[in-house]
Scaffold this motif. Structure first.
Motif, mmCIF file in Angstrom:
data_model
loop_
_atom_site.group_PDB
_atom_site.id
_atom_site.type_symbol
_atom_site.label_atom_id
_atom_site.label_comp_id
_atom_site.label_asym_id
_atom_site.label_seq_id
_atom_site.Cartn_x
_atom_site.Cartn_y
_atom_site.Cartn_z
ATOM 1 N N VAL A 1 0.836 -1.207 0.000
ATOM 2 C CA VAL A 1 0.000 0.000 0.000
ATOM 3 C C VAL A 1 0.869 1.255 0.000
ATOM 4 C CG1 VAL A 1 -1.967 -1.148 1.078
ATOM 5 C CG2 VAL A 1 -0.287 0.021 2.524
ATOM 6 N N LEU A 2 2.066 1.151 0.535
ATOM 7 C CA LEU A 2 2.991 2.282 0.427
ATOM 8 C C LEU A 2 3.311 2.554 -1.037
ATOM 9 C CD1 LEU A 2 5.620 1.813 3.307
ATOM 10 C CD2 LEU A 2 3.901 3.606 3.112
ATOM 11 N N GLN A 3 3.521 1.479 -1.782
ATOM 12 C CA GLN A 3 3.852 1.629 -3.194
ATOM 13 C C GLN A 3 2.655 2.156 -3.990
ATOM 14 O OE1 GLN A 3 4.597 -1.886 -5.838
ATOM 15 N NE2 GLN A 3 6.633 -0.971 -6.023
ATOM 16 N N SER A 4 1.455 1.706 -3.656
ATOM 17 C CA SER A 4 0.275 2.130 -4.404
ATOM 18 C C SER A 4 -0.235 3.497 -3.957
ATOM 19 C CB SER A 4 -0.843 1.100 -4.236
ATOM 20 O OG SER A 4 -1.324 1.096 -2.892
ATOM 21 N N GLY A 5 0.135 3.915 -2.732
ATOM 22 C CA GLY A 5 -0.329 5.201 -2.221
ATOM 23 C C GLY A 5 -1.752 5.176 -1.700
ATOM 24 N N GLU A 6 -2.284 4.000 -1.464
ATOM 25 C CA GLU A 6 -3.671 3.891 -1.006
ATOM 26 C C GLU A 6 -3.825 4.467 0.404
ATOM 27 O OE1 GLU A 6 -6.902 0.481 0.344
ATOM 28 O OE2 GLU A 6 -5.279 -0.078 -1.037
ATOM 29 N N LEU A 7 -4.884 5.247 0.598
ATOM 30 C CA LEU A 7 -5.249 5.778 1.912
ATOM 31 C C LEU A 7 -6.727 5.467 2.109
ATOM 32 C CD1 LEU A 7 -3.513 9.279 1.652
ATOM 33 C CD2 LEU A 7 -2.633 7.244 2.839
ATOM 34 N N SER A 8 -7.020 4.562 3.033
ATOM 35 C CA SER A 8 -8.398 4.090 3.166
ATOM 36 C C SER A 8 -8.629 3.552 4.567
ATOM 37 C CB SER A 8 -8.673 2.981 2.143
ATOM 38 O OG SER A 8 -7.808 1.874 2.405
ATOM 39 N N TRP B 1 2.964 5.464 11.574
ATOM 40 C CA TRP B 1 2.256 6.614 12.155
ATOM 41 C C TRP B 1 1.973 7.676 11.092
ATOM 42 C CZ3 TRP B 1 -0.237 6.622 16.551
ATOM 43 C CH2 TRP B 1 0.179 5.802 17.604
ATOM 44 N N ARG B 2 2.944 7.889 10.210
ATOM 45 C CA ARG B 2 2.755 8.900 9.160
ATOM 46 C C ARG B 2 1.616 8.500 8.209
ATOM 47 N NH1 ARG B 2 2.336 13.940 7.596
ATOM 48 N NH2 ARG B 2 2.808 14.231 5.385
ATOM 49 N N VAL B 3 1.615 7.235 7.789
ATOM 50 C CA VAL B 3 0.552 6.769 6.897
ATOM 51 C C VAL B 3 -0.788 6.829 7.624
ATOM 52 C CG1 VAL B 3 -0.322 4.774 5.622
ATOM 53 C CG2 VAL B 3 2.106 5.338 5.534
ATOM 54 N N GLN C 1 -6.556 12.061 7.844
ATOM 55 C CA GLN C 1 -6.882 13.296 7.147
ATOM 56 C C GLN C 1 -7.886 13.054 6.017
ATOM 57 O OE1 GLN C 1 -2.747 14.689 6.292
ATOM 58 N NE2 GLN C 1 -3.509 16.624 7.108
ATOM 59 N N LYS C 2 -7.704 11.950 5.318
ATOM 60 C CA LYS C 2 -8.594 11.669 4.192
ATOM 61 C C LYS C 2 -9.971 11.230 4.661
ATOM 62 C CE LYS C 2 -8.923 9.228 -0.190
ATOM 63 N NZ LYS C 2 -8.226 8.379 -1.183
ATOM 64 N N LEU C 3 -10.039 10.506 5.781
ATOM 65 C CA LEU C 3 -11.309 9.950 6.244
ATOM 66 C C LEU C 3 -12.173 10.972 6.975
ATOM 67 C CD1 LEU C 3 -10.026 6.464 7.419
ATOM 68 C CD2 LEU C 3 -11.391 6.977 5.382
ATOM 69 N N GLY C 4 -11.566 12.052 7.496
ATOM 70 C CA GLY C 4 -12.381 13.133 8.039
ATOM 71 C C GLY C 4 -12.558 13.142 9.539
ATOM 72 N N SER C 5 -13.517 13.944 9.995
ATOM 73 C CA SER C 5 -13.669 14.271 11.414
ATOM 74 C C SER C 5 -13.976 13.052 12.284
ATOM 75 C CB SER C 5 -14.761 15.327 11.591
ATOM 76 O OG SER C 5 -15.993 14.858 11.057
ATOM 77 N N LYS C 6 -14.767 12.112 11.784
ATOM 78 C CA LYS C 6 -15.086 10.931 12.584
ATOM 79 C C LYS C 6 -13.811 10.170 12.937
ATOM 80 C CE LYS C 6 -17.694 6.615 12.639
ATOM 81 N NZ LYS C 6 -18.552 5.668 11.881
ATOM 82 N N ALA C 7 -12.926 10.014 11.955
ATOM 83 C CA ALA C 7 -11.662 9.322 12.206
ATOM 84 C C ALA C 7 -10.816 10.078 13.212
ATOM 85 C CB ALA C 7 -10.901 9.143 10.896
#
Length: 350
Positions: A46-53, A74-76, A82-88
């Motif tokens: 996933v680091l290589q693909s850049g997926e954030l989910s 921790w960085r990922v 950040q991408k998932l929003g306020s609930k996260a």
């Protein structure tokens, strides 16, 4: 914290091909458990693909469970949040608290929590106060918890409340250098407009003197004392401000009456005299440069006062070397500085 089901049988990861780890070096190879190695293969993918989910967020929880100091995980995780929003963001406060209970001095967890808290804003102030108090009550010198409080109080500007908290911990343990540092942080950043600076300084010096009376050899209040003049306005912008206040001399001499071998007192006393010498040297240089008639008439008296201040400083440093011989090279270095002032000032008479 995370499931132990292998990633290879989880349907939500069926579309990901894990990256194989490189062959281990023969010397100092990292010994991964089978579970860690498998998760790492998917993490590298996933680091290589850049997926954030959501699933990557869950994966980072596993990576952190295996190694709480894994700064890449921790960085990922932060990027996912950040991408998932306020609930996260809200859920991260519970996640980081759980990690803190296992390792309260983990830099990464405090950094991650700070990012989340600052993103959420002032509404988290009470919760962060409770969490950091929990950590500090367990270890009153937990630097990370104190630093987290600094970030939150800067955001919320709850300066007076934080000043009271720092004072509370100083009362508990006058040797708590973290609490003294917190007090200085608050005073440096909180608004001081409308304050009577002279009265405030007298009060603060009295506060420091009382702390010194309880434990004269304790470095914390002595460093705080010098920090007032080096850090806080208006004194930090005034040359040798510490030496312009006789109360500093009084604090040093009273401490030495109670504790004749108090190295910090000799240190600050030497600074007091070094400052007097520096002020006198500046006055002498101004007289030498002045073209006014009779400008040099007072020069011998000024030079005499500078030499006397330097001698007193060197005497205090001699005593400091006896009280704290481990720092003898430092005391000698300071003495060489006063010797240069003596030579430069004496040359003014020629």
């Amino acid at each position: 914290m995370a499931s132990s089901i292998p990633y290879s049988v989880r349907p939500e990861w069926a579309d990901v091909t894990p990256m194989r780890l490189p062959e281990p070096e023969r010397v100092v190879a990292i010994q991964y458990t089978a579970e860690h190695a498998e998760a790492l293969g998917y993490f590298r993918a996933v680091l290589q693909s850049g997926e954030l989910s959501e699933r990557v967020l869950t994966l980072t929880a596993d990576m952190i469970r295996f190694n709480q100091a894994d700064y890449t995980a921790w960085r990922v995780r932060w990027l996912c949040v950040q991408k998932l929003g306020s609930k996260a963001l809200e859920e991260e406060l519970a996640f980081t608290h759980a990690v803190m209970l296992e390792n309260a001095k983990n830099y990464q967890v405090w950094n991650h929590r700070r990012l989340c808290a600052l993103q959420l804003g002032p509404s988290v102030a009470d919760r962060e106060d409770e969490v950091t108090r929990e950590a500090i009550n367990f270890d009153e010198k937990n630097y990370h918890a104190w630093a987290h409080r600094q970030a939150i109080v800067k955001m919320t500007e709850r300066w007076q409340a934080e000043l009271a908290i720092a004072e509370e911990f100083i009362r508990r343990d006058v040797r708590n250098n973290s609490a003294w540092n917190q007090r200085m942080f608050v005073l440096k950043h909180m608004p001081s407009s409308g304050r009577d600076d002279a009265a405030w300084l007298r009060s603060e010096l009295s506060y420091v003197a009382e702390a010194i009376r309880h434990a004269p050899r304790n470095e914390a209040p002595w460093r705080y004392l010098t920090g007032i003049f080096a850090t806080l306005e208006p004194w930090s912008s005034q040359p040798h401000a510490l030496s312009c206040h006789f109360d500093v001399y009084t604090i040093c001499t009273e401490a030495l009456l109670d504790c004749p071998s108090c190295a910090p007192a000799y240190d600050v006393l030497a600074q007091y005299y070094e400052g007097l010498a520096g002020l006198g040297e500046a006055r002498g240089a101004a007289q030498v440069e002045s073209q006014a008639p009779g400008a040099r008439d007072n020069l011998p008296a000024i030079v005499s006062s500078v030499l006397q201040a330097c001698e007193m400083a060197q005497g205090a440093l001699d005593e400091a070397a006896v009280a704290d011989p481990m720092r003898t090279p430092y005391w000698y270095h300071r003495q060489r500085g006063t010797a240069h002032i003596m030579a430069a000032t004496t040359a003014m008479l020629t």
